[in-house]
Scaffold this motif. Structure first.
Motif, PDB file in Angstrom:
ATOM      1  N   ALA A 170      -4.489   6.087 -11.336  1.00 25.96           N
ATOM      2  CA  ALA A 170      -3.583   6.391 -12.485  1.00 25.96           C
ATOM      3  C   ALA A 170      -3.013   7.905 -11.817  1.00 25.96           C
ATOM      4  O   ALA A 170      -1.714   7.963 -12.401  1.00 25.96           O
ATOM      5  N   GLN A 171      -3.626   8.703 -11.344  1.00 22.76           N
ATOM      6  CA  GLN A 171      -2.992   9.904 -11.157  1.00 22.76           C
ATOM      7  C   GLN A 171      -2.226   9.941  -9.715  1.00 22.76           C
ATOM      8  O   GLN A 171      -1.246  10.548  -9.609  1.00 22.76           O
ATOM      9  N   PHE A 172      -2.704   9.436  -8.728  1.00 23.71           N
ATOM     10  CA  PHE A 172      -2.129   9.507  -7.336  1.00 23.71           C
ATOM     11  C   PHE A 172      -1.633   8.373  -6.696  1.00 23.71           C
ATOM     12  O   PHE A 172      -0.989   8.423  -5.717  1.00 23.71           O
ATOM     13  N   GLY A 173      -1.905   7.250  -7.380  1.00 19.92           N
ATOM     14  CA  GLY A 173      -1.525   5.938  -6.791  1.00 19.92           C
ATOM     15  C   GLY A 173       0.027   5.845  -7.120  1.00 19.92           C
ATOM     16  O   GLY A 173       0.584   6.393  -7.675  1.00 19.92           O
ATOM     17  N   ASN A 174       0.273   4.706  -6.214  1.00 17.85           N
ATOM     18  CA  ASN A 174       1.800   4.052  -6.653  1.00 17.85           C
ATOM     19  C   ASN A 174       1.687   2.961  -7.206  1.00 17.85           C
ATOM     20  O   ASN A 174       0.319   2.124  -7.500  1.00 17.85           O
ATOM     21  N   ASP A 175       2.673   2.363  -7.900  1.00 17.60           N
ATOM     22  CA  ASP A 175       2.843   0.896  -8.777  1.00 17.60           C
ATOM     23  C   ASP A 175       2.032  -0.218  -7.857  1.00 17.60           C
ATOM     24  O   ASP A 175       1.362  -0.860  -8.650  1.00 17.60           O
ATOM     25  N   GLU A 176       2.321  -0.339  -6.747  1.00 12.44           N
ATOM     26  CA  GLU A 176       1.923  -1.616  -6.102  1.00 12.44           C
ATOM     27  C   GLU A 176       0.277  -1.504  -6.076  1.00 12.44           C
ATOM     28  O   GLU A 176      -0.349  -2.256  -6.148  1.00 12.44           O
ATOM     29  N   GLN A 177      -0.194  -0.157  -5.807  1.00 12.55           N
ATOM     30  CA  GLN A 177      -1.674   0.076  -5.700  1.00 12.55           C
ATOM     31  C   GLN A 177      -2.151  -0.381  -6.914  1.00 12.55           C
ATOM     32  O   GLN A 177      -3.211  -0.939  -7.222  1.00 12.55           O
ATOM     33  N   ARG A 178      -1.441   0.118  -8.009  1.00 10.10           N
ATOM     34  CA  ARG A 178      -1.971   0.031  -9.251  1.00 10.10           C
ATOM     35  C   ARG A 178      -2.101  -1.333  -9.721  1.00 10.10           C
ATOM     36  O   ARG A 178      -3.049  -1.759 -10.293  1.00 10.10           O
ATOM     37  N   ALA A 179      -1.116  -1.994  -9.444  1.00  6.89           N
ATOM     38  CA  ALA A 179      -0.778  -3.519  -9.766  1.00  6.89           C
ATOM     39  C   ALA A 179      -1.948  -4.216  -9.019  1.00  6.89           C
ATOM     40  O   ALA A 179      -2.535  -5.091  -9.728  1.00  6.89           O
ATOM     41  N   PHE A 216      -7.921   6.760   0.965  1.00  2.01           N
ATOM     42  CA  PHE A 216      -7.459   5.563   1.278  1.00  2.01           C
ATOM     43  C   PHE A 216      -8.291   4.466   0.478  1.00  2.01           C
ATOM     44  O   PHE A 216      -9.396   4.849  -0.061  1.00  2.01           O
ATOM     45  N   LEU A 217      -7.665   3.512   0.303  1.00  3.66           N
ATOM     46  CA  LEU A 217      -8.276   2.268  -0.631  1.00  3.66           C
ATOM     47  C   LEU A 217      -8.802   1.388   0.576  1.00  3.66           C
ATOM     48  O   LEU A 217      -7.880   0.910   1.488  1.00  3.66           O
ATOM     49  N   VAL A 218     -10.023   1.037   0.621  1.00  2.00           N
ATOM     50  CA  VAL A 218     -10.572   0.198   1.557  1.00  2.00           C
ATOM     51  C   VAL A 218     -11.428  -0.957   1.035  1.00  2.00           C
ATOM     52  O   VAL A 218     -12.339  -0.869   0.296  1.00  2.00           O
ATOM     53  N   LEU A 228     -13.931   5.852 -11.214  1.00  2.08           N
ATOM     54  CA  LEU A 228     -13.193   6.890 -10.320  1.00  2.08           C
ATOM     55  C   LEU A 228     -11.950   6.238  -9.695  1.00  2.08           C
ATOM     56  O   LEU A 228     -10.759   6.818  -9.530  1.00  2.08           O
ATOM     57  N   PRO A 229     -11.988   4.980  -8.866  1.00  6.48           N
ATOM     58  CA  PRO A 229     -10.814   4.470  -8.567  1.00  6.48           C
ATOM     59  C   PRO A 229      -9.514   4.260  -9.539  1.00  6.48           C
ATOM     60  O   PRO A 229      -8.514   4.532  -9.101  1.00  6.48           O
ATOM     61  N   GLN A 230      -9.934   4.072 -10.718  1.00  3.94           N
ATOM     62  CA  GLN A 230      -9.044   3.932 -11.757  1.00  3.94           C
ATOM     63  C   GLN A 230      -8.132   5.240 -12.182  1.00  3.94           C
ATOM     64  O   GLN A 230      -6.880   5.162 -12.113  1.00  3.94           O
ATOM     65  N   VAL A 231      -9.265   6.065 -12.094  1.00  5.45           N
ATOM     66  CA  VAL A 231      -8.546   7.534 -12.993  1.00  5.45           C
ATOM     67  C   VAL A 231      -7.776   8.203 -11.383  1.00  5.45           C
ATOM     68  O   VAL A 231      -6.538   8.552 -11.559  1.00  5.45           O
ATOM     69  N   VAL A 277      -1.110   1.303   6.160  1.00 10.12           N
ATOM     70  CA  VAL A 277      -0.733   2.436   5.865  1.00 10.12           C
ATOM     71  C   VAL A 277      -0.516   2.432   4.260  1.00 10.12           C
ATOM     72  O   VAL A 277      -0.623   3.676   3.618  1.00 10.12           O
ATOM     73  N   GLU A 278      -0.121   1.355   3.756  1.00 12.99           N
ATOM     74  CA  GLU A 278       0.212   1.163   2.296  1.00 12.99           C
ATOM     75  C   GLU A 278      -1.148   1.528   1.508  1.00 12.99           C
ATOM     76  O   GLU A 278      -1.121   1.616   0.103  1.00 12.99           O
ATOM     77  N   ASN A 279      -2.316   1.436   2.061  1.00 12.99           N
ATOM     78  CA  ASN A 279      -3.507   1.809   1.424  1.00 12.99           C
ATOM     79  C   ASN A 279      -3.891   3.184   1.299  1.00 12.99           C
ATOM     80  O   ASN A 279      -4.825   3.619   0.514  1.00 12.99           O
ATOM     81  N   ARG A 280      -2.829   4.069   1.962  1.00 16.27           N
ATOM     82  CA  ARG A 280      -3.177   5.486   1.612  1.00 16.27           C
ATOM     83  C   ARG A 280      -2.886   5.851   0.285  1.00 16.27           C
ATOM     84  O   ARG A 280      -1.722   5.529  -0.407  1.00 16.27           O
ATOM     85  N   ILE A 281      -3.639   6.787  -0.407  1.00  9.45           N
ATOM     86  CA  ILE A 281      -3.336   7.112  -1.882  1.00  9.45           C
ATOM     87  C   ILE A 281      -2.708   8.572  -1.514  1.00  9.45           C
ATOM     88  O   ILE A 281      -3.160   9.535  -1.224  1.00  9.45           O
ATOM     89  N   GLY A 282      -1.315   8.596  -2.011  1.00  5.31           N
ATOM     90  CA  GLY A 282      -0.460   9.920  -2.257  1.00  5.31           C
ATOM     91  C   GLY A 282      -0.043  10.289  -0.643  1.00  5.31           C
ATOM     92  O   GLY A 282      -0.489   9.217   0.296  1.00  5.31           O
TER      93      GLY A 282
END
Ligand code: CAA
Length: 379
Positions: free
Chosen positions: A97-106, A181-183, A91-94, A218-223
């Motif tokens: 992939a759909q809503f994250g930014n490249d920093e979060q993905r990396a 958010f990513l926690v 679920l975090p991966q999809v 704040v960078e941990n907010r998704i979208g």
């Protein structure tokens, strides 16, 4: 659509072999001990099974949801708790992939896809289950951070996961006031409460999650702020395909067990499968599984084609999980008294099947999704 390619067949066989080698030896004992083993999950990851649909660029196999469903079904035939582990960690991966930014993905996707990291998804709360849009956990912006407060319920992998996708309220009431958010594990103020004592899926930990002044950047907010409900619903649309696939694995394992028994077991001087009452029961089980599998693969295929699929995923989730409950119940019946004992896996599969009708949206919620879709077409 109706046959598998050589590559898909090879993937099925690889997943089957890995599940047999890694999960089969401890599945019974771990159910009884209510034990989740992160090292077993990591071994599934080492075999490439934890990031099947995640892009190769982010560490996954770069395949589709059809392949993902095939893999999850094979894992579920052996150990449904680990099929759910792969599904929930997906679920975090999809979502990224759909809503994250490249920093979060990396930061997160390669580890999650490799199974080195375990993911979790925190939407439900004590007071908001099916009515997800009424959640009360808050995220208050303070400069470059958010301060999170609230309690999350039914968190698969709570306390075990390395990262949680958390839905919290940043605005007014209702779905539009929610953000995602990513926690990360280890965030000060993040703790875990009661571990549920469940009827089934006992090797999969389900835990209360507590956020008390948990501060994240704040960078941990998704979208964007306010799109958290969309993030959650989109993840669950995909997740429901994986729950359907889990239920298919449970169903097929139950049918195979009951079928083998019915061939070997003799009463009144013949194999009980040759009594029409038993043979027809097994035939009906096979019909239900095949129907549910076609619907599940159609939902996965639609997602892979980037076509609207949420109502078909809801249908697949209903069909496959209702199938799981009825097939496991009938499988216990085929074995009679033996089916009711823990000597055979059927009572465990029946307990595991029940929760599939509940998780990632009850089957009543799936029917809401389907009915609303139908209504739009008739308006
Ligand atoms: N995709 C995109 N947008 C969607 C959507 C979807 N699948 N579903 C709804 N939306 C949009 C709607 O279009 C609407 O937007 P507009 O206002 O702009 O039109 C907005 O979101 C609100 O939608 P609804 O009015 O339909 O929302 P609702 O409050 O009536 O709720 C619901 C609908 C289907 C019942 C939803 O709340 C739901 O799915 N509930 C079940 C939650 C669930 O599955 N929980 C399981 C949690 S995970 C778990 O089980 C544990 C684990 O560890 C994984």
């Amino acid at each position: 659509m109706f046959t598998f390619s050589d590559d898909q067949q090879a993937l099925i066989e690889a997943a089957r072999a890995t599940a047999q080698a890694e999960l089969a030896p401890t599945v019974k004992a771990d159910d009884e001990a209510e034990l989740f083993r992160k090292d077993l999950f990591q071994r599934l990851g080492a075999a490439g099974l934890c990031g099947v649909p995640t892009a190769e660029q982010w560490g996954g196999l770069g395949l589709g949801y059809v392949e993902y469903a095939l893999v999850i079904e094979e894992i579920a035939k052996v150990a449904p708790a680990y099929a759910v582990a792969v599904a929930v960690s997906g679920l975090p991966q999809v979502t990224l992939a759909q809503f994250g930014n490249d920093e979060q993905r990396a930061r997160w996707m390669p580890g999650l896809a490799a199974g080195e990291l375990l993911g979790a998804f925190a939407l439900s709360e004590p007071g908001s289950g099916s009515d997800a849009g009424s959640l009360r956990t808050t995220a208050v912006r303070e400069g470059n951070t958010y301060r999170l407060n609230g309690t999350k319920f039914w968190i698969t992998h709570g306390g075990y996961a390395d990262v949680y996708v958390v839905m919290a309220r940043t605005g007014g009431p209702g779905p539009k006031g929610i953000s995602a958010f990513l926690v990360p594990a280890g965030t000060p103020g993040l703790s875990f409460g009661k571990k549920e004592e469940k009827m089934g899926l006992r090797a999969s930990p389900t835990v209360e999650m507590i956020l008390e002044d948990a501060v994240i950047p704040v960078e941990n907010r998704i979208g964007n702020e306010g799109n958290g409900f969309l993030v959650a619903m989109s993840a669950l649309d995909s997740g429901r395909i994986t729950i359907a696939a889990t239920a298919l694995g449970i169903s097929q394992a139950a049918l195979d067990c009951a079928g083998r028994y019915a061939v070997a077991r003799k009463q009144f001087d013949q194999a009980i499968i040759d009594f029409q009452a038993v043979g027809f029961m097994l035939a009906d089980m096979a019909v239900r599984i095949e129907q549910a599998r076609l619907l599940t693969h159609k939902a996965a295929w639609l997602k892979d084609q980037r076509m609207p699929f949420s109502h078909i995923a809801a249908m697949a989730k209903c069909a496959a999980t209702d199938c799981g409950m009825s097939v496991t119940t009938d499988a216990v019946q085929v074995l009679g008294g033996y089916g009711y004992t823990r000597e055979y896996p059927l009572e465990r599969l029946m307990r595991d099947a029940k929760v599939m009708q509940i998780v990632e949206g009850t089957n009543q919620v799936q029917r809401v999704v389907i009915a609303r879709h139908l209504k739009r077409g008739w308006d």
